[in-house]
Design an enzyme around this catalytic site. Structure first.
Site, PDB file in Angstrom:
ATOM      1  N   HIS A   1      -4.196 -17.175  -4.856  1.00 53.97           N
ATOM      2  CA  HIS A   1      -5.105 -16.357  -4.051  1.00 53.97           C
ATOM      3  C   HIS A   1      -6.407 -17.075  -3.704  1.00 53.97           C
ATOM      4  O   HIS A   1      -7.238 -16.530  -2.990  1.00 53.97           O
ATOM      5  CB  HIS A   1      -5.410 -15.063  -4.802  1.00 53.97           C
ATOM      6  N   ASP A   2      -6.627 -18.275  -4.246  1.00 53.91           N
ATOM      7  CA  ASP A   2      -7.827 -19.050  -3.919  1.00 53.91           C
ATOM      8  C   ASP A   2      -7.521 -20.204  -2.971  1.00 53.91           C
ATOM      9  O   ASP A   2      -8.383 -21.054  -2.732  1.00 53.91           O
ATOM     10  CB  ASP A   2      -8.437 -19.656  -5.192  1.00 53.91           C
TER      11      ASP A   2
ATOM     12  N   ASP B   1      -1.741  -1.253  -3.843  1.00 54.47           N
ATOM     13  CA  ASP B   1      -2.043  -0.505  -5.071  1.00 54.47           C
ATOM     14  C   ASP B   1      -0.873  -0.586  -6.045  1.00 54.47           C
ATOM     15  O   ASP B   1       0.186  -1.138  -5.731  1.00 54.47           O
ATOM     16  CB  ASP B   1      -2.383   0.956  -4.722  1.00 54.47           C
TER      17      ASP B   1
ATOM     18  N   ASP C   1      -9.485 -16.552 -16.385  1.00 55.89           N
ATOM     19  CA  ASP C   1     -10.244 -16.929 -15.199  1.00 55.89           C
ATOM     20  C   ASP C   1     -11.420 -17.853 -15.482  1.00 55.89           C
ATOM     21  O   ASP C   1     -12.307 -17.507 -16.269  1.00 55.89           O
ATOM     22  CB  ASP C   1     -10.789 -15.647 -14.543  1.00 55.89           C
TER      23      ASP C   1
ATOM     24  N   ASN D   1      -0.369   4.554  -0.121  1.00 59.26           N
ATOM     25  CA  ASN D   1      -0.960   5.809   0.355  1.00 59.26           C
ATOM     26  C   ASN D   1      -1.691   5.694   1.687  1.00 59.26           C
ATOM     27  O   ASN D   1      -2.474   6.572   2.055  1.00 59.26           O
ATOM     28  CB  ASN D   1      -1.900   6.381  -0.715  1.00 59.26           C
TER      29      ASN D   1
ATOM     30  N   ASP E   1      -5.023 -10.692 -15.765  1.00 62.89           N
ATOM     31  CA  ASP E   1      -6.107 -11.627 -15.541  1.00 62.89           C
ATOM     32  C   ASP E   1      -7.233 -11.299 -16.515  1.00 62.89           C
ATOM     33  O   ASP E   1      -7.650 -10.145 -16.609  1.00 62.89           O
ATOM     34  CB  ASP E   1      -6.607 -11.487 -14.099  1.00 62.89           C
TER      35      ASP E   1
ATOM     36  N   GLU F   1      -7.178 -21.001 -16.257  1.00 59.98           N
ATOM     37  CA  GLU F   1      -7.603 -21.629 -15.014  1.00 59.98           C
ATOM     38  C   GLU F   1      -8.832 -22.480 -15.302  1.00 59.98           C
ATOM     39  O   GLU F   1      -9.895 -21.967 -15.623  1.00 59.98           O
ATOM     40  CB  GLU F   1      -7.947 -20.561 -13.967  1.00 59.98           C
TER      41      GLU F   1
ATOM     42  N   ASP G   1       0.849  -1.197   0.000  1.00 61.10           N
ATOM     43  CA  ASP G   1       0.000   0.000   0.000  1.00 61.10           C
ATOM     44  C   ASP G   1       0.885   1.248   0.000  1.00 61.10           C
ATOM     45  O   ASP G   1       1.734   1.403   0.876  1.00 61.10           O
ATOM     46  CB  ASP G   1      -0.883  -0.040   1.257  1.00 61.10           C
TER      47      ASP G   1
ATOM     48  N   ASP H   1      -4.179   3.882   2.735  1.00 62.45           N
ATOM     49  CA  ASP H   1      -5.614   3.575   2.867  1.00 62.45           C
ATOM     50  C   ASP H   1      -5.852   2.102   3.211  1.00 62.45           C
ATOM     51  O   ASP H   1      -6.990   1.648   3.257  1.00 62.45           O
ATOM     52  CB  ASP H   1      -6.380   3.984   1.598  1.00 62.45           C
TER      53      ASP H   1
END
Ligand code: ISL
Ligand code: CA
Length: 560
Positions: A330-331, A29, A203, A23, A98, A262, A21, A25
């Site tokens: 990530h899954d 990013d 995907d 900034n 992706d 995938e 990150d 938040d």
């Protein structure tokens, strides 16, 4: 075998939301990612696969896209993205994006138009069907259950029809039978390739072509709501090959790019029809046979099953196409927590898994954090979970009376949320990921497990991964060598050779916390060789067969 860059490449997956990150938040990013490119360069990877960075209301963290040609506000601007591409290419790193085109967001302008009326020119971009009536009650067009729980159909008041969504209700499925939709997607793909990207990770594309007639699924309902989950029925339907072929000849073949699709439910028997070069479809597939194995196979059968799956895939793809290698993404939960021992032998087992992925036939995919041995998160309640899939499933189970404790016990080890906690950069607050409050908690072990500590420690998982990647570059046998499994019957040992034009590697891995001996076949017993790499760190050693806990040893064999 034809030599091409994407067979030689080591690919690194960046889940931008959790990477860095810039900034404060709390959300990773693109500028954050740019600031860490030198780190990736130092690691030595060749390609970055970016999880979706497009405009999205984030019902499913970017997998619900509302504008395919713009960047998600939280991640930055198109100018930031262009800078990212330039900075990557400048460092000799390629980028693949992706491609999420089984479905869009319900906030995409196509869908907003489509739902306005049955006559809308966008109506057939999506899949609309009238419901059916049972005893005077309106029911969805069929009994399909969504991959994210509940009916796969959502009723839309305006025109009195249902739309199909195999994932969340905010992810309506696109209709690939529509020539105009196909055209739109092909144009969009070319637009990104013209910008200079180097390929796509595609995907859930096994679902793009729906079964003719949308028949009810047979089998038992998952929940009391009566819907039946049958991914096999939704997958690999006739017409899918035609879509890929058209995509390839119309778009992909015009660029020097790579594709990885995938596709759950893909068997090795199906694979070569997708990846054989003469078929002009795809380059490689992420199949699910290995990553879904630990959850559904008894521990004592795990390694033998792993070997037999790899063997089948090898025979199906070697010389006919290409394969991919991964244990996490990530899954999925963290590989060291599932396949290794994230407690007593975290470092050794993380290195062993890396050795396996980089020395097996196929392109290795590293998921961010894997290279420092990041582990599963100690989640304690559903309140800590952000993921739409797990939340939907919990809503169903809670309604049926399951206790939260029981539900967590069944699911926590396996939830994909484990892989999504922020990258651990240093020992400062929030692991240096953000100066604000992170969108998902940082694993409390960040003080010990982080990039800065790993870089300082010569014996870290990070330095070992660096070495693996550089060896793969200097030893074509690791990429192009044929593969022979030596231990098909072993429960805990995996040993194999790779051979290319007179060069032979012998890889021996102990997938256990106890010392074990490898039984090599007679032909190899007297072989001489020298140690190329070991996760226990010694330099010169002749071929030996006794392995310490989670030991990984790679020998370069000398021809007798
Ligand atoms: O991870 C799963 C369920 O928790 C899988 O069923 C997964 O959804 C499926 O493999 C498809 O995955 C891809 O498409 C999904 C997205 O949520 C995943 O992150 C993505 O990898 C919908 O776009
Ligand atoms: Ca941010």
């Amino acid at each position: 075998m034809e030599r091409v860059w994407w067979k030689e490449a080591v690919i690194y997956q960046v889940y931008v939301r959790s990477f860095m990150d810039s900034n404060g938040d709390g959300v990773g990013d693109i500028p954050g990612l740019i600031s860490r490119l030198d780190y990736l360069k130092e690691l030595g990877i060749d390609v970055i696969w970016l999880n979706p960075v497009y405009k999205s209301p984030n019902d499913d963290n970017g997998y619900d896209i509302s504008d395919y040609r713009d960047i998600m506000d939280e991640f930055g601007t198109m100018a930031d993205w262009e800078k990212l591409l330039a900075e990557c290419h400048h460092r000799g790193i390629k980028i693949i994006m992706d491609l999420v085109v089984n479905h869009s967001s319900d906030e995409h302008s196509w869908f907003l138009e489509s739902r306005k009326s049955k006559e809308s020119p966008y109506r057939d971009y999506y899949i609309w069907r009238p419901g059916r009536e049972e005893n005077g009650v309106r029911r969805p067009p069929n009994n399909w259950e969504s991959l994210f729980s509940g009916s796969a159909w959502e009723y839309d008041e305006r025109c009195g029809e249902y739309y199909l969504h195999l994932f969340s209700r905010k992810q309506p499925d696109l209709n690939w039978d529509s020539p105009r939709l196909r055209e739109e997607i092909f144009e969009m793909m070319a637009w990104w390739l013209d910008k200079g990207i180097d390929g796509f990770r595609m995907d859930a594309v096994h679902l793009m072509q729906k079964p003719a007639g949308f028949p009810d699924a047979a089998g038992k309902p998952t929940h009391r709501d009566g819907y039946v989950y049958d991914e096999k029925l939704y997958s690999h339907n006739p017409g899918l090959h035609r879509i890929f072929h058209e995509m390839n000849t119309r778009v992909l073949s015009k660029y020097d790019c790579m594709t990885v699709a995938e596709m759950n439910m893909t068997t090795p028997e199906m694979a070569s029809d997708y990846v054989a070069p003469e078929r002009e479809e795809l380059n490689m597939i992420f199949h699910f046979e290995i990553c879904s194995l630990p959850r559904y196979t008894k521990e004592r059968k795990r390694i033998r099953t792993l070997n037999s799956i790899q063997d089948r895939w090898y025979r199906a793809t070697w010389g006919k196409g290409w394969n991919s290698q991964f244990f996490n993404n990530h899954d999925l939960p963290r590989q060291v927590s599932v396949w290794g021992d994230d407690d007593r032998f975290r470092v050794e087992s993380a290195k062993l898994l890396g050795t396996y992925l980089h020395t097996m036939p196929g392109s290795p995919y590293i998921y961010q954090g894997e290279e420092i041995g990041m582990t599963n998160y100690p989640f304690k309640s559903m309140g800590e979970i952000n993921d739409v899939a797990l939340k939907n499933q919990w809503a169903k189970c809670a309604a049926e009376g399951e206790s939260e404790e029981h539900f967590l016990k069944r699911n926590l080890k396996w939830t994909r949320e484990n892989g999504r906690t922020p990258m651990q950069w240093d020992a400062t607050e929030n692991g240096g990921f953000t100066s604000g409050s992170p969108w998902l908690k940082v694993n409390p072990n960040y003080k010990e497990i982080n990039v800065q500590a790993a870089r300082r420690d010569e014996n870290s998982v990070f330095h070992y991964y660096k070495r693996l990647i550089s060896l793969r570059k200097s030893h074509p046998v690791m990429v192009y060598g044929d593969y022979r499994l030596l231990t098909p019957r072993s429960r805990k040992i995996v040993a194999y050779t790779r051979n290319l034009e007179g060069t032979s590697l012998l890889v021996m891995l102990n997938f256990s916390g106890t010392p074990l001996s490898v039984r090599l076949p007679r032909s190899l017993r007297k072989t001489q060789g020298s140690l190329l790499l070991s996760n226990y760190g010694e330099e010169n050693s002749p071929v030996k067969t006794r392995l310490r806990p989670w030991e990984a040893a790679v020998f370069m064999l000398v021809k007798n």
